[in-house]
Design an enzyme around this catalytic site. Structure first.
Site, PDB file in Angstrom:
ATOM      1  N   PRO A  11      11.458  -7.765  -5.267  1.00 36.06           N
ATOM      2  CA  PRO A  11      12.797  -7.118  -4.921  1.00 36.06           C
ATOM      3  C   PRO A  11      13.159  -6.979  -3.394  1.00 36.06           C
ATOM      4  O   PRO A  11      12.326  -6.975  -2.730  1.00 36.06           O
ATOM      5  CB  PRO A  11      12.631  -5.851  -5.474  1.00 36.06           C
ATOM      6  N   ASN A  12      14.551  -7.397  -3.155  1.00 33.75           N
ATOM      7  CA  ASN A  12      14.991  -7.440  -1.985  1.00 33.75           C
ATOM      8  C   ASN A  12      14.763  -8.683  -0.851  1.00 33.75           C
ATOM      9  O   ASN A  12      15.008  -8.539   0.129  1.00 33.75           O
ATOM     10  CB  ASN A  12      14.876  -5.981  -1.206  1.00 33.75           C
ATOM     11  N   ARG A  19      17.770  -7.919   6.273  1.00 33.71           N
ATOM     12  CA  ARG A  19      17.556  -6.717   5.938  1.00 33.71           C
ATOM     13  C   ARG A  19      16.303  -6.213   6.954  1.00 33.71           C
ATOM     14  O   ARG A  19      15.231  -6.881   6.952  1.00 33.71           O
ATOM     15  CB  ARG A  19      16.613  -6.827   4.495  1.00 33.71           C
ATOM     16  N   TYR A  24      10.778  -7.217   9.174  1.00 30.19           N
ATOM     17  CA  TYR A  24      10.646  -8.471   8.393  1.00 30.19           C
ATOM     18  C   TYR A  24      10.822  -9.564   8.958  1.00 30.19           C
ATOM     19  O   TYR A  24      10.689 -10.666   8.514  1.00 30.19           O
ATOM     20  CB  TYR A  24      11.328  -8.372   7.086  1.00 30.19           C
ATOM     21  N   ASN A  74       4.481 -12.363  -3.339  1.00 24.03           N
ATOM     22  CA  ASN A  74       4.880 -11.386  -2.527  1.00 24.03           C
ATOM     23  C   ASN A  74       5.779 -10.271  -3.660  1.00 24.03           C
ATOM     24  O   ASN A  74       6.786 -10.615  -3.701  1.00 24.03           O
ATOM     25  CB  ASN A  74       5.839 -11.664  -1.195  1.00 24.03           C
ATOM     26  N   ALA A  77       8.126  -4.112  -3.081  1.00 24.84           N
ATOM     27  CA  ALA A  77       7.801  -2.936  -3.670  1.00 24.84           C
ATOM     28  C   ALA A  77       7.126  -2.863  -4.788  1.00 24.84           C
ATOM     29  O   ALA A  77       6.208  -1.742  -4.841  1.00 24.84           O
ATOM     30  CB  ALA A  77       9.080  -2.130  -3.693  1.00 24.84           C
ATOM     31  N   GLU A  98      -1.891 -12.488  -2.646  1.00 25.20           N
ATOM     32  CA  GLU A  98      -1.024 -11.436  -2.496  1.00 25.20           C
ATOM     33  C   GLU A  98      -0.550 -11.728  -0.890  1.00 25.20           C
ATOM     34  O   GLU A  98      -1.513 -11.763  -0.113  1.00 25.20           O
ATOM     35  CB  GLU A  98      -1.568 -10.136  -2.629  1.00 25.20           C
ATOM     36  N   HIS A 100       2.301 -10.181   2.235  1.00 22.14           N
ATOM     37  CA  HIS A 100       3.218  -9.328   2.657  1.00 22.14           C
ATOM     38  C   HIS A 100       3.817  -9.857   4.036  1.00 22.14           C
ATOM     39  O   HIS A 100       2.782  -9.904   4.976  1.00 22.14           O
ATOM     40  CB  HIS A 100       2.870  -7.883   2.674  1.00 22.14           C
ATOM     41  N   LEU A 101       4.966 -10.041   4.357  1.00 20.09           N
ATOM     42  CA  LEU A 101       5.383 -10.304   5.666  1.00 20.09           C
ATOM     43  C   LEU A 101       4.977  -9.250   6.791  1.00 20.09           C
ATOM     44  O   LEU A 101       4.692  -9.654   7.927  1.00 20.09           O
ATOM     45  CB  LEU A 101       7.031 -10.256   5.487  1.00 20.09           C
ATOM     46  N   SER A 102       5.184  -8.035   6.404  1.00 23.58           N
ATOM     47  CA  SER A 102       4.891  -7.141   7.281  1.00 23.58           C
ATOM     48  C   SER A 102       3.380  -6.421   7.145  1.00 23.58           C
ATOM     49  O   SER A 102       2.698  -6.708   6.240  1.00 23.58           O
ATOM     50  CB  SER A 102       5.730  -5.869   7.427  1.00 23.58           C
ATOM     51  N   ARG A 107       2.396   0.783   8.000  1.00 25.15           N
ATOM     52  CA  ARG A 107       3.811   1.293   7.547  1.00 25.15           C
ATOM     53  C   ARG A 107       3.490   2.790   6.833  1.00 25.15           C
ATOM     54  O   ARG A 107       2.416   3.369   6.878  1.00 25.15           O
ATOM     55  CB  ARG A 107       4.464   0.219   6.827  1.00 25.15           C
ATOM     56  N   ARG A 111       2.733   2.640   0.997  1.00 19.92           N
ATOM     57  CA  ARG A 111       2.526   1.134   0.899  1.00 19.92           C
ATOM     58  C   ARG A 111       1.098   0.635   1.129  1.00 19.92           C
ATOM     59  O   ARG A 111       0.704  -0.393   0.896  1.00 19.92           O
ATOM     60  CB  ARG A 111       3.328   0.626   2.039  1.00 19.92           C
TER      61      ARG A 111
END
Length: 147
Positions: A11-12, A19, A24, A74, A77, A98, A100-102, A107, A111
Site C-alpha cells: 500500500p501507498n 509521498r 521515501y 515491499n 505497512a 523483504e 524497505h526504502l527507508s 522510525r 515499524r
C-alpha cells in the site's frame, strides 16, 4: 517461470515520489520498476512487477509467484500487521527478500516488528531504490531457500 522474479509492492507505494519524499525519496514507482527491469535483464531474468493497496490481492500475487526464482517484497505497512502475508509466503515456499526504502529501525517503534522477516531469506532496508536491485542480485545468485 523459474527464471522470473516477482517484485511485489504494498500500500501507498503507488504514491512514491510525492509521498513523504524526505523519508521515501523522489523516485516514483515507475523509476523503481525501471531499476528492477534493468537488474533482471543483467541476470537474464524475466520480471513481474506489481503494486496493490489491498492485502488480499498481495496474498494472491504471492501465491501466483509459486515456482518462480523468488520475490522481492515491499509489503509496506502490511509488513507490520499481516499474518496472512507471512502465511502465504510459508504456504507456497517462496524465496523472498523483504525490502524497505527507508530504515524502518530509525522510525516509529511499531515499524520495528515484521511478520515477513522470519519467513524471508533476507531483509534490506534503508538503501532506497538500490535495495530492490540488491535483492534481485541476491535472488539471481541464490541457491535453495535458507530456513
Amino acid at each position: 517461470m523459474p527464471d522470473t522474479v516477482h517484485v511485489l509492492n504494498g500500500p501507498n507505494l503507488n504514491l512514491l515520489g510525492t509521498r513523504e519524499p524526505e523519508v521515501y525519496g523522489r523516485a516514483t514507482i515507475a523509476d523503481v520498476e525501471a531499476a528492477c527491469r534493468a537488474a533482471c535483464e543483467r541476470h537474464g531474468l524475466d520480471l513481474v512487477f506489481r503494486q496493490t493497496n489491498h492485502e488480499g490481492e498481495l496474498v494472491t500475487f504471492l501465491q501466483e509467484a509459486r515456482g518462480s526464482r523468488g520475490v522481492v517484497l515491499n509489503a509496506a505497512a502490511y509488513t507490520h500487521t499481516s499474518v496472512a502475508i507471512a502465511d502465504a509466503i510459508k504456504a507456497v515456499g517462496l524465496n523472498v527478500v523483504e525490502v524497505h526504502l527507508s530504515n524502518v529501525f530509525a522510525r516509529e517503534a511499531f515499524r520495528h516488528h515484521s511478520y515477513v522477516s522470519p519467513v524471508a531469506r533476507g531483509v534490506i532496508c534503508g538503501l532506497g531504490v538500490d535495495g530492490y536491485r540488491l535483492a534481485i542480485d541476491a535472488l539471481a545468485t541464490a541457491g535453495d531457500r535458507v530456513s
